[in-house]
Design an enzyme around this catalytic site. Structure first.
Site, short mmCIF file in Angstrom:
data_model
loop_
_atom_site.label_atom_id
_atom_site.label_comp_id
_atom_site.label_asym_id
_atom_site.label_seq_id
_atom_site.Cartn_x
_atom_site.Cartn_y
_atom_site.Cartn_z
N ASP A 195 39.89 42.07 31.87
CA ASP A 195 39.63 41.01 32.83
C ASP A 195 40.91 40.26 33.15
O ASP A 195 41.95 40.48 32.53
CB ASP A 195 38.61 40.02 32.26
CG ASP A 195 37.21 40.61 32.15
OD1 ASP A 195 36.88 41.49 32.98
OD2 ASP A 195 36.46 40.20 31.25
N SER A 196 40.85 39.37 34.08
CA SER A 196 41.99 38.56 34.48
C SER A 196 42.57 37.81 33.29
O SER A 196 41.84 37.19 32.51
CB SER A 196 41.53 37.56 35.55
OG SER A 196 42.61 36.82 36.02
#
Length: 67
Positions: free
Chosen positions: A52-53
């Protein structure tokens, strides 16, 4: 074409995750951009996972074909 496997590690702080996105900087986008400078012309690399980010990774496996 020959298949290649690489194992990568990265600090994900400046990335919007692993998977390529149209307008954001991603790990997949950076790898594919670097490979294209080496003559890679496939549609997509393959990865053994995604992040994920902002998430860091170590030991992530990526494969691709290259002349």
């Amino acid at each position: 074409m020959a298949p290649y496997k690489i194992t990568i590690a990265y600090d994900g702080t400046e990335f919007c995750g692993f998977q390529r996105q149209i307008a954001d900087r991603t790990v997949q986008g950076e790898i594919e951009s670097a490979l294209s400078r080496l003559g890679w012309n496939e549609h997509s690399i393959l990865s053994a996972g995604r992040t994920d980010s902002g998430v860091h990774a170590s030991g992530q496996v990526v494969s691709f074909n290259l002349e």
